[in-house]
Design a protein around this motif. Structure first.
Motif, PDB file in Angstrom:
ATOM      1  N   ASP A  33      -0.190  25.607  67.807  1.00 40.85           N
ATOM      2  CA  ASP A  33      -1.065  25.286  68.932  1.00 40.85           C
ATOM      3  C   ASP A  33      -0.229  25.105  70.210  1.00 40.85           C
ATOM      4  OD1 ASP A  33      -3.079  24.466  70.577  1.00 40.85           O
ATOM      5  OD2 ASP A  33      -3.243  22.445  69.703  1.00 40.85           O
ATOM      6  N   THR A  34       0.043  26.208  70.883  1.00 38.05           N
ATOM      7  CA  THR A  34       0.805  26.162  72.133  1.00 38.05           C
ATOM      8  C   THR A  34       0.345  27.321  73.011  1.00 38.05           C
ATOM      9  OG1 THR A  34       3.022  25.943  73.064  1.00 38.05           O
ATOM     10  CG2 THR A  34       2.789  27.550  71.309  1.00 38.05           C
ATOM     11  N   TRP A  38       2.494  26.708  78.743  1.00 35.49           N
ATOM     12  CA  TRP A  38       3.166  25.434  78.425  1.00 35.49           C
ATOM     13  C   TRP A  38       4.659  25.678  78.205  1.00 35.49           C
ATOM     14  CZ3 TRP A  38       6.343  22.710  75.300  1.00 35.49           C
ATOM     15  CH2 TRP A  38       6.292  21.309  75.388  1.00 35.49           C
ATOM     16  N   ARG A  42       7.451  24.104  80.724  1.00 37.86           N
ATOM     17  CA  ARG A  42       8.274  22.984  80.226  1.00 37.86           C
ATOM     18  C   ARG A  42       9.698  23.374  79.881  1.00 37.86           C
ATOM     19  NH1 ARG A  42       5.441  17.977  79.213  1.00 37.86           N
ATOM     20  NH2 ARG A  42       3.331  18.416  79.900  1.00 37.86           N
ATOM     21  N   THR A  43       9.940  24.683  79.635  1.00 39.62           N
ATOM     22  CA  THR A  43      11.290  25.061  79.171  1.00 39.62           C
ATOM     23  C   THR A  43      11.920  26.226  79.933  1.00 39.62           C
ATOM     24  OG1 THR A  43      10.597  26.740  77.560  1.00 39.62           O
ATOM     25  CG2 THR A  43      10.585  24.457  76.795  1.00 39.62           C
ATOM     26  N   SER A 158       6.779  21.369  68.487  1.00 39.49           N
ATOM     27  CA  SER A 158       7.709  20.715  69.415  1.00 39.49           C
ATOM     28  C   SER A 158       9.124  21.294  69.315  1.00 39.49           C
ATOM     29  CB  SER A 158       7.720  19.202  69.189  1.00 39.49           C
ATOM     30  OG  SER A 158       8.316  18.898  67.950  1.00 39.49           O
ATOM     31  N   ILE A 161       9.257  26.465  69.371  1.00 37.12           N
ATOM     32  CA  ILE A 161       9.182  27.248  70.616  1.00 37.12           C
ATOM     33  C   ILE A 161      10.558  27.399  71.269  1.00 37.12           C
ATOM     34  CG2 ILE A 161       6.810  26.563  71.144  1.00 37.12           C
ATOM     35  CD1 ILE A 161       8.396  24.563  73.207  1.00 37.12           C
ATOM     36  N   LEU A 162      11.524  26.582  70.830  1.00 37.58           N
ATOM     37  CA  LEU A 162      12.778  26.463  71.592  1.00 37.58           C
ATOM     38  C   LEU A 162      13.884  27.412  71.165  1.00 37.58           C
ATOM     39  CD1 LEU A 162      13.022  22.551  71.590  1.00 37.58           C
ATOM     40  CD2 LEU A 162      12.348  23.991  73.520  1.00 37.58           C
ATOM     41  N   VAL A 231      16.552  13.433  73.850  1.00 34.96           N
ATOM     42  CA  VAL A 231      17.653  14.393  74.032  1.00 34.96           C
ATOM     43  C   VAL A 231      17.671  14.884  75.485  1.00 34.96           C
ATOM     44  CG1 VAL A 231      18.636  16.598  73.272  1.00 34.96           C
ATOM     45  CG2 VAL A 231      17.613  15.066  71.594  1.00 34.96           C
ATOM     46  N   TYR A 232      16.492  15.055  76.048  1.00 32.23           N
ATOM     47  CA  TYR A 232      16.386  15.460  77.457  1.00 32.23           C
ATOM     48  C   TYR A 232      17.047  14.414  78.367  1.00 32.23           C
ATOM     49  CZ  TYR A 232      14.223  17.335  81.688  1.00 32.23           C
ATOM     50  OH  TYR A 232      14.026  17.886  82.925  1.00 32.23           O
ATOM     51  N   HIS A 263      24.862  24.679  78.535  1.00 33.93           N
ATOM     52  CA  HIS A 263      24.152  25.076  77.316  1.00 33.93           C
ATOM     53  C   HIS A 263      22.698  25.369  77.679  1.00 33.93           C
ATOM     54  CE1 HIS A 263      22.253  25.109  73.529  1.00 33.93           C
ATOM     55  NE2 HIS A 263      21.746  23.890  73.621  1.00 33.93           N
ATOM     56  N   ASN A 266      17.101  24.172  78.279  1.00 33.77           N
ATOM     57  CA  ASN A 266      15.846  24.007  78.995  1.00 33.77           C
ATOM     58  C   ASN A 266      16.147  24.210  80.489  1.00 33.77           C
ATOM     59  OD1 ASN A 266      13.645  22.866  80.425  1.00 33.77           O
ATOM     60  ND2 ASN A 266      13.121  21.568  78.668  1.00 33.77           N
ATOM     61  N   ILE A 269      16.495  21.165  82.524  1.00 36.45           N
ATOM     62  CA  ILE A 269      17.764  20.434  82.385  1.00 36.45           C
ATOM     63  C   ILE A 269      18.818  21.083  83.285  1.00 36.45           C
ATOM     64  CG2 ILE A 269      19.670  19.844  80.804  1.00 36.45           C
ATOM     65  CD1 ILE A 269      17.622  19.566  78.558  1.00 36.45           C
ATOM     66  N   ASN A 293      17.004  28.738  73.176  1.00 35.44           N
ATOM     67  CA  ASN A 293      18.199  27.936  72.868  1.00 35.44           C
ATOM     68  C   ASN A 293      18.885  28.534  71.635  1.00 35.44           C
ATOM     69  OD1 ASN A 293      19.975  26.012  71.891  1.00 35.44           O
ATOM     70  ND2 ASN A 293      18.623  24.274  72.299  1.00 35.44           N
ATOM     71  N   PHE A 323      26.001  20.477  75.148  1.00 31.18           N
ATOM     72  CA  PHE A 323      25.458  19.169  74.744  1.00 31.18           C
ATOM     73  C   PHE A 323      24.462  19.381  73.611  1.00 31.18           C
ATOM     74  CE2 PHE A 323      23.092  20.999  78.261  1.00 31.18           C
ATOM     75  CZ  PHE A 323      21.784  20.951  77.831  1.00 31.18           C
ATOM     76  N   GLY A 324      24.372  18.419  72.731  1.00 31.90           N
ATOM     77  CA  GLY A 324      23.393  18.545  71.657  1.00 31.90           C
ATOM     78  C   GLY A 324      23.644  17.581  70.524  1.00 31.90           C
TER      79      GLY A 324
HETATM   80  O1  UT7 Z   1      20.119  22.161  72.044  1.00 27.30           O
HETATM   81  C1  UT7 Z   1      20.176  20.780  71.993  1.00 27.30           C
HETATM   82  C2  UT7 Z   1      19.659  20.181  73.197  1.00 27.30           C
HETATM   83  N1  UT7 Z   1      18.209  20.188  73.210  1.00 27.30           N
HETATM   84  C3  UT7 Z   1      17.591  19.844  74.313  1.00 27.30           C
HETATM   85  O2  UT7 Z   1      18.217  19.618  75.306  1.00 27.30           O
HETATM   86  C4  UT7 Z   1      16.083  19.684  74.283  1.00 27.30           C
HETATM   87  C5  UT7 Z   1      15.696  18.571  75.244  1.00 27.30           C
HETATM   88  N2  UT7 Z   1      14.261  18.342  75.295  1.00 27.30           N
HETATM   89  C6  UT7 Z   1      13.409  19.191  75.915  1.00 27.30           C
HETATM   90  O3  UT7 Z   1      13.800  20.242  76.368  1.00 27.30           O
HETATM   91  C7  UT7 Z   1      11.967  18.765  76.079  1.00 27.30           C
HETATM   92  O4  UT7 Z   1      11.828  17.420  75.708  1.00 27.30           O
HETATM   93  C8  UT7 Z   1      10.958  19.629  75.247  1.00 27.30           C
HETATM   94  C9  UT7 Z   1      10.863  21.024  75.830  1.00 27.30           C
HETATM   95  C10 UT7 Z   1      11.385  19.696  73.795  1.00 27.30           C
HETATM   96  C11 UT7 Z   1       9.570  18.991  75.298  1.00 27.30           C
HETATM   97  O5  UT7 Z   1       9.158  18.888  76.640  1.00 27.30           O
HETATM   98  P1  UT7 Z   1       8.559  17.531  77.220  1.00 27.30           P
HETATM   99  O6  UT7 Z   1       8.176  17.788  78.594  1.00 27.30           O
HETATM  100  O7  UT7 Z   1       9.570  16.452  76.953  1.00 27.30           O
HETATM  101  O8  UT7 Z   1       7.277  17.330  76.328  1.00 27.30           O
HETATM  102  P2  UT7 Z   1       6.874  16.095  75.405  1.00 27.30           P
HETATM  103  O9  UT7 Z   1       7.633  16.120  74.133  1.00 27.30           O
HETATM  104  O10 UT7 Z   1       6.912  14.839  76.241  1.00 27.30           O
HETATM  105  O11 UT7 Z   1       5.370  16.413  75.111  1.00 27.30           O
HETATM  106  C12 UT7 Z   1       4.384  16.374  76.160  1.00 27.30           C
HETATM  107  C13 UT7 Z   1       3.067  16.774  75.565  1.00 27.30           C
HETATM  108  C14 UT7 Z   1       2.694  16.002  74.304  1.00 27.30           C
HETATM  109  O12 UT7 Z   1       1.295  15.828  74.286  1.00 27.30           O
HETATM  110  P3  UT7 Z   1       0.648  14.423  74.726  1.00 27.30           P
HETATM  111  O13 UT7 Z   1       1.258  13.385  73.833  1.00 27.30           O
HETATM  112  O14 UT7 Z   1       1.060  14.233  76.178  1.00 27.30           O
HETATM  113  O15 UT7 Z   1      -0.797  14.647  74.539  1.00 27.30           O
HETATM  114  C15 UT7 Z   1       3.060  16.949  73.183  1.00 27.30           C
HETATM  115  O16 UT7 Z   1       2.289  16.763  72.041  1.00 27.30           O
HETATM  116  O17 UT7 Z   1       3.104  18.145  75.203  1.00 27.30           O
HETATM  117  C16 UT7 Z   1       2.740  18.293  73.819  1.00 27.30           C
HETATM  118  N3  UT7 Z   1       3.521  19.391  73.260  1.00 27.30           N
HETATM  119  C17 UT7 Z   1       3.102  20.653  73.351  1.00 27.30           C
HETATM  120  N4  UT7 Z   1       2.014  21.215  73.876  1.00 27.30           N
HETATM  121  C18 UT7 Z   1       1.901  22.550  73.814  1.00 27.30           C
HETATM  122  C19 UT7 Z   1       4.721  19.333  72.650  1.00 27.30           C
HETATM  123  N5  UT7 Z   1       5.119  20.581  72.316  1.00 27.30           N
HETATM  124  C20 UT7 Z   1       4.124  21.415  72.739  1.00 27.30           C
HETATM  125  C21 UT7 Z   1       3.948  22.795  72.687  1.00 27.30           C
HETATM  126  N6  UT7 Z   1       2.823  23.323  73.239  1.00 27.30           N
HETATM  127  N7  UT7 Z   1       4.875  23.618  72.134  1.00 27.30           N
END
Ligand code: UT7
Length: 338
Positions: A33-34, A38, A42-43, A158, A161-162, A231-232, A263, A266, A269, A293, A323-324
């Motif tokens: 469900d994405t 989005w 977000r990325t 979550s 997609i990455l 992690v963000y 790296h 996102n 980032i 990624n 980083f990771g």
């Molecule tokens: O390689 C190692 C390093 N990795 C990283 O640096 C990753 C760092 N983190 C990120 O890049 C981001 O945190 C993500 C891209 C993974 C997620 O983005 P976000 O803006 O932090 O989203 P979130 O986890 O805060 O989720 C926001 C909303 C949530 O819904 P509610 O609770 O606001 O209703 C999630 O359930 O988005 C929802 N969501 C999605 N919606 C549609 C989470 N994943 C998805 C998705 N599609 N794929």
């Protein structure tokens, strides 16, 4: 750390490889469900390459990347003294570097794996540099390769997609100390936050063994789990600090940076780190829209593409940060010398 240099080290050439199969955001939105909107917002990721079926492995990708780098440097695999394979998704838990050594015919090379997730290429580059700068080896092949599609839970929106699969390689060679291209580094680890991103070993219920004389509990590795928000936050706070410490050590400032190669996790980032360092986003090297990624492969893959485009010039200062998981992070500052 600013190395005390007996011998210079520089990157002679790079190479990269990705699987043929391209998976769009649209395809992923048919699985979980994405939506394309989005994921892009977000990325910054639009598509990624993924190994499908049985036709190729991590070693195949690593070998193609390595041979491309060797070809560009007009070097025979027999000239390689050491191979460091940075990967967290090996073919064999005992290590995959020896399979890579065999595949490319680098029979004179010592080969070992280095596991440091998305920081793996930075750690491997720094490790290789030590062997050259202290005079132990002359020619080193450093490869960052990962096939995280094998460890992704494709029902978890979550994370699925990455990630994408890929490999990137660099040939590091000894040179006179006044031609040294690996200027300095800064490495950090915070194991207390390891739980934020991991592929954990999980014990399995083994009723059969429970009452035996040797009740050893066995298990297996499962899927990637990540607390994306944590992690963000970690990345946008620690990476600029690491870069500033490293630049400071070298008596350089943000203004001296020609290219910022982070790296590819996102797009947000990348821009947040550049902003915090007051580095123009036009200096960011980025290709994650095409590959997502790719973990240890992301930095050498992006470096190789930037070099192919011809945007990096001799004597340019490139700040590289990984980083990771670990959590690990690290910066290496290089000056392009070829
Ligand atoms: O390689 C190692 C390093 N990795 C990283 O640096 C990753 C760092 N983190 C990120 O890049 C981001 O945190 C993500 C891209 C993974 C997620 O983005 P976000 O803006 O932090 O989203 P979130 O986890 O805060 O989720 C926001 C909303 C949530 O819904 P509610 O609770 O606001 O209703 C999630 O359930 O988005 C929802 N969501 C999605 N919606 C549609 C989470 N994943 C998805 C998705 N599609 N794929």
């Amino acid at each position: 750390m600013k190395p005390s240099i007996m011998q210079g080290a520089r990157i002679l050439a790079t190479g990269s490889a990705v699987p043929d199969n391209c998976i769009s955001n649209q395809t992923i939105s048919n699985i979980v469900d994405t939506s394309n909107e989005w994921i892009v917002t977000r990325t910054g990721i639009k598509e990624r390459r993924v190994l499908i079926g049985h036709d190729k492995s991590l070693i195949d990708l690593a070998a193609i990347a390595a041979m491309r780098a060797l070809d560009k440097s007009s070097m025979d695999p027999l000239q390689i003294d050491l191979i460091i394979l940075a990967t967290s998704s090996p073919n064999d838990l005992f290590g995959s570097a020896s399979q890579l050594q065999d595949k490319i015919g680098a029979i004179n090379a010592v080969a070992f794996d280095l596991t440091a997730a998305c920081s793996g290429f930075v750690l491997a580059l720094v490790t290789a540099t030590q062997f050259i700068q202290n005079g132990s080896y002359t020619n080193i092949l450093v490869v960052g390769a990962d096939v995280l599609s094998k460890w992704t839970d494709w029902s978890d929106r979550s994370t699925c997609i990455l990630f994408g699969d890929g490999a990137g390689a660099a040939i590091l060679q000894a040179c006179p100390s006044n031609e040294n291209g690996i200027l300095g580094f800064q490495l950090d680890t915070n194991g207390s936050q390891a739980k934020q991103l991991s592929i954990a070993y999980e014990e399995e219920n083994q009723e059969l063994l429970k009452d035996s004389e040797l009740p050893i509990v066995q298990g297996s590795f499962k899927y990637i789990t990540m607390n994306g928000k944590e992690v963000y936050k970690f990345a946008v706070s620690e990476v600029p600090t690491s870069i500033l410490k490293c630049l400071d050590l070298l008596s350089l400032s943000s203004q001296d940076v020609d290219w910022l190669l982070l790296h590819q996790a996102n797009e947000r980032i990348l821009h947040a780190v550049a902003d915090r360092l007051s580095i123009s986003s036009s200096k960011l090297i980025s290709n994650l829209s095409k590959y997502g990624n790719t973990s240890a492969a992301s930095i050498p893959l992006a470096l190789d593409e930037a070099l192919q485009k011809g945007i990096i010039k001799v004597d340019d200062i490139i700040v590289i940060s990984g980083f990771g998981a670990g959590l690990t992070w690290g910066t290496v500052v290089i000056q392009w010398k070829c």
